[in-house]
Structures are given as structure tokens and as C-alpha cells.
Design a protein around this motif. Structure first.
Motif, mmCIF file in Angstrom:
data_model
loop_
_atom_site.group_PDB
_atom_site.id
_atom_site.type_symbol
_atom_site.label_atom_id
_atom_site.label_comp_id
_atom_site.label_asym_id
_atom_site.label_seq_id
_atom_site.Cartn_x
_atom_site.Cartn_y
_atom_site.Cartn_z
ATOM 1 N N ALA A 32 2.357 4.250 -8.462
ATOM 2 C CA ALA A 32 1.700 4.087 -7.549
ATOM 3 C C ALA A 32 2.460 3.883 -6.286
ATOM 4 N N LEU A 33 3.610 3.502 -6.086
ATOM 5 C CA LEU A 33 4.463 3.329 -5.021
ATOM 6 C C LEU A 33 5.002 4.637 -4.511
ATOM 7 N N ILE A 34 5.465 5.451 -5.511
ATOM 8 C CA ILE A 34 6.255 6.665 -5.058
ATOM 9 C C ILE A 34 5.580 7.954 -5.129
ATOM 10 N N ARG A 35 4.908 8.134 -6.161
ATOM 11 C CA ARG A 35 4.057 9.386 -6.573
ATOM 12 C C ARG A 35 2.739 9.451 -5.474
ATOM 13 N N SER A 36 1.972 8.075 -5.646
ATOM 14 C CA SER A 36 0.572 8.168 -4.984
ATOM 15 C C SER A 36 0.484 7.320 -3.493
ATOM 16 N N SER A 37 1.696 6.939 -3.172
ATOM 17 C CA SER A 37 1.786 6.101 -1.946
ATOM 18 C C SER A 37 0.680 5.104 -1.705
ATOM 19 N N LEU A 38 0.663 4.166 -2.818
ATOM 20 C CA LEU A 38 -0.345 3.176 -2.668
ATOM 21 C C LEU A 38 0.485 1.873 -2.887
ATOM 22 N N PRO A 39 1.198 1.420 -1.838
ATOM 23 C CA PRO A 39 2.070 0.073 -1.946
ATOM 24 C C PRO A 39 1.254 -1.153 -2.325
ATOM 25 N N GLY A 40 -0.123 -1.221 -1.784
ATOM 26 C CA GLY A 40 -0.770 -2.452 -2.055
ATOM 27 C C GLY A 40 -1.181 -2.498 -3.586
ATOM 28 N N ILE A 41 -1.241 -1.238 -4.163
ATOM 29 C CA ILE A 41 -1.550 -1.472 -5.687
ATOM 30 C C ILE A 41 -0.321 -1.641 -6.218
#
Length: 102
Positions: free
Chosen positions: A65-74
Motif C-alpha cells: 500500500a505504501l510503496i507500490r500503490s502510493s496509499l500512505p493513509g491506507i
């Protein structure tokens, strides 16, 4: 101590003196069990979590979620949930220690 057999010495002398060390080891082991799986899944699954998402663990989900999808909130929300699960597993150990000391 005079006349005590091995089990009596272990139960009444050695284990009570080692109680703090044993409790610390149990807490560290629980934390390690929660975090140690990530590296195996990441390496064996090529960073994706196996065929499809069959071997995805919480740590890999947070990483993706953080690295591949760029979704820091999730990723942050999943990290908080992982922290709460860790506390829920460790809290009974501290409570049992407090009850034994009282």
C-alpha cells in the motif's frame, strides 16, 4: 533447600527468580512472530504475496500500500491495526504479571 529434589528446586526457587526473564522473552517472541513472516513472503513471492494474493500478510499489505500503490493513509491505518493487535496479544501478559505481583 536441604532435602529438596530437582523438581522442587526448579518450581520453588529457579522459576520464580527467572520470572522476569521468561516474561520478557515471551513478549519479544510474540512481537517477533508478528513481524518475522514478512521477509519470507516477500522473498518467496517476488514481493507480490505469492500466486495472486494467497500469501499476503499484514506487513506485506502495508508495504504494498505504501510503496507500490502510493496509499500512505491506507498503510498508516493498517499499521495502526497491526499495532492494536500486537497490544491485544501482549496486554494479557502484563496484566498477569501485575496480578502475580499483587
Amino acid at each position: 533447600m536441604e532435602g529438596a529434589n530437582w523438581w522442587q528446586r526448579l518450581w520453588h526457587i529457579i522459576l520464580p527468580q527467572m520470572r522476569g526473564v521468561i516474561e520478557f522473552y515471551v513478549v519479544v517472541s510474540v512481537i517477533t512472530m508478528l513481524a518475522a513472516v514478512f521477509s519470507y513472503v516477500y522473498i518467496m513471492g517476488g514481493g507480490r504475496g505469492g500466486p495472486g494474493t494467497s500469501t499476503t500478510v499484514v506487513e506485506l499489505y502495508i508495504f504494498n500500500a505504501l510503496i507500490r500503490s502510493s496509499l500512505p493513509g491506507i498503510a498508516a491505518a493498517a499499521s495502526v491495526l497491526l499495532f492494536l493487535v500486537s497490544v491485544a496479544l501482549i496486554f494479557p501478559l502484563f496484566r498477569a504479571r501485575r496480578d502475580l505481583e499483587a
